[in-house]
Design an enzyme around this catalytic site. Structure first.
Site, short mmCIF file in Angstrom:
data_model
loop_
_atom_site.label_atom_id
_atom_site.label_comp_id
_atom_site.label_asym_id
_atom_site.label_seq_id
_atom_site.Cartn_x
_atom_site.Cartn_y
_atom_site.Cartn_z
N ASP A 1 0.84 -1.21 0.00
CA ASP A 1 0.00 0.00 0.00
C ASP A 1 0.87 1.26 0.00
OD1 ASP A 1 0.87 -0.15 2.59
OD2 ASP A 1 -1.12 0.06 3.52
N SER A 2 2.20 1.08 -0.04
CA SER A 2 3.10 2.20 -0.34
C SER A 2 2.74 2.76 -1.71
CB SER A 2 4.57 1.76 -0.30
OG SER A 2 4.75 0.58 -1.05
N LYS B 1 -0.92 -9.40 2.96
CA LYS B 1 -0.13 -8.90 4.09
C LYS B 1 -1.00 -7.95 4.89
CE LYS B 1 3.34 -5.70 3.76
NZ LYS B 1 2.85 -4.65 4.67
N GLU C 1 9.86 -3.83 10.06
CA GLU C 1 10.19 -2.53 9.45
C GLU C 1 10.75 -1.57 10.50
OE1 GLU C 1 7.23 -0.75 6.91
OE2 GLU C 1 8.49 1.01 6.55
N GLU D 1 -0.84 -5.37 8.67
CA GLU D 1 0.03 -4.79 9.69
C GLU D 1 -0.51 -5.08 11.09
OE1 GLU D 1 0.59 -0.61 8.95
OE2 GLU D 1 1.33 -0.95 6.91
O1 KIV Z 1 3.60 -1.11 1.49
C1 KIV Z 1 4.78 -1.47 1.45
O2 KIV Z 1 5.52 -1.19 0.51
C2 KIV Z 1 5.29 -2.24 2.56
C3 KIV Z 1 6.74 -2.55 2.58
C4 KIV Z 1 7.47 -1.36 3.05
C5 KIV Z 1 7.05 -3.74 3.38
O3 KIV Z 1 4.56 -2.58 3.43
#
Ligand code: KIV
Length: 301
Positions: free
Chosen positions: A51-52, A119, A189, A121
């Protein structure tokens, strides 16, 4: 194509095998079809549609703004661009606040985009969602330490986590909790390297570090950071290319050719048979040239 010819994707079992054999796992983020295709062909075994996306592709100020529909749109493109890599999609902010929402949204990623895992968090707090997903057969990568979706709750500024006793204990507990909940890997992270190495030593599942030192089982980086496409480079990243300048030079060169009239040239243009054109325009050898006459349309012929 027979079923035997279908390219085989990396599975979570394959990731576990790499880990068991002590092979460092190189993971990258990917957000679109052309880049995903290159990373896949280069043999990167795990691609995260992170989600970056919000900051590095969509221009938001944080990941909090990213929606499920935006994530799905990009996850589909990455899946279409790849044959081998395990594609993991990030569940966006508040899309897994309850186990039911986690199941619904992770299910959309698998069914509508074709990813192989999700994924999310969070550590101890994310256990109910992780357990529900794993029970449903959805592989989960967890993410502890600095968790960007909690930006506002963690003080509003990106910050290394785990330098003091309380935070370090919390991160160890989080990592153990997500492992026991069934996660197949955990992203660490912005965690001090000694703490990350110790967590890695204590876990059975691989740790994938970003800003967590070299003692993790694998590493992940945001693709735009290592390619030099971002507006800044985080301290934990290393630039392996300067695509920003490569692209700027390329487009300046192209615009200069357009201005000079040298683009397109013969190689970039198509020609037609001159006799056919003359026929269409009524300017052939047998025609009386009348350059002011309108081009005859089919209905007039
Ligand atoms: O969203 C993302 O790119 C991430 C990575 C930094 C692990 O969660």
């Amino acid at each position: 194509m027979s079923a035997g010819n279908v390219a085989r994707r990396v599975t979570v079992a394959e990731i576990a095998r790499l880990h068991a054999e002590g092979i460092p796992i190189a993971c990258l983020t990917a957000y679109d079809h052309p880049v995903a295709r290159i990373l896949d062909a280069a043999g990167i075994p795990l691609l995260l549609v992170g989600d970056s996306l919000g900051q590095v592709v969509l221009g938001y100020e944080s990941t909090v703004r990213v929606s499920m529909d935006e994530m799905l749109h990009h996850a589909r493109a990455v899946v279409r661009g790849t044959e081998h890599a395990l594609i993991v999609a990030d569940l966006p902010f508040l899309s897994y606040a309850t186990p039911e929402e986690a199941l619904r949204n992770a299910g959309r990623f698998l069914r509508e985009a074709g990813v192989g895992a999700v994924k999310l968090e969070g550590g101890v707090a994310a256990v109910p969602a992780i357990e529900a997903l794993v029970r449903a057969g959805i592989p989960v990568m967890a993410h502890v330490g600095w968790t960007p979706q909690s930006l506002h709750g963690l003080g509003g500024r990106t910050k290394v986590q785990g330098k003091d006793r309380a935070q370090a204990r919390r991160i160890v507990a989080d990592a153990l909790a997500v492992q026991e909940a069934g996660a197949f890997a955990v992203v660490l992270e912005l965690v001090p390297e000694q703490l990350a190495a110790e967590i890695t030593r204590r876990l059975r599942i691989p740790t994938i570090g970003i800003g967590a030192g070299a003692g993790c089982s694998g590493q992940i980086q945001v693709i735009t950071d290592i390619l030099g496409l971002g507006t800044f480079i985080p301290r934990h990243a290393r630039r392996y290319a300067d695509l920003q300048n490569v692209i700027a030079d390329a487009v300046r060169g192209w615009a200069a050719d357009v201005a000079a009239g040298s683009f397109p040239g013969a190689a970039e243009s198509v020609r037609m048979d001159d006799a056919i054109l003359a026929d269409v325009l009524g300017t052939g050898a047998l025609d009386r040239p009348d350059l002011d006459a309108p081009i005859p349309l089919d209905r007039d012929l």
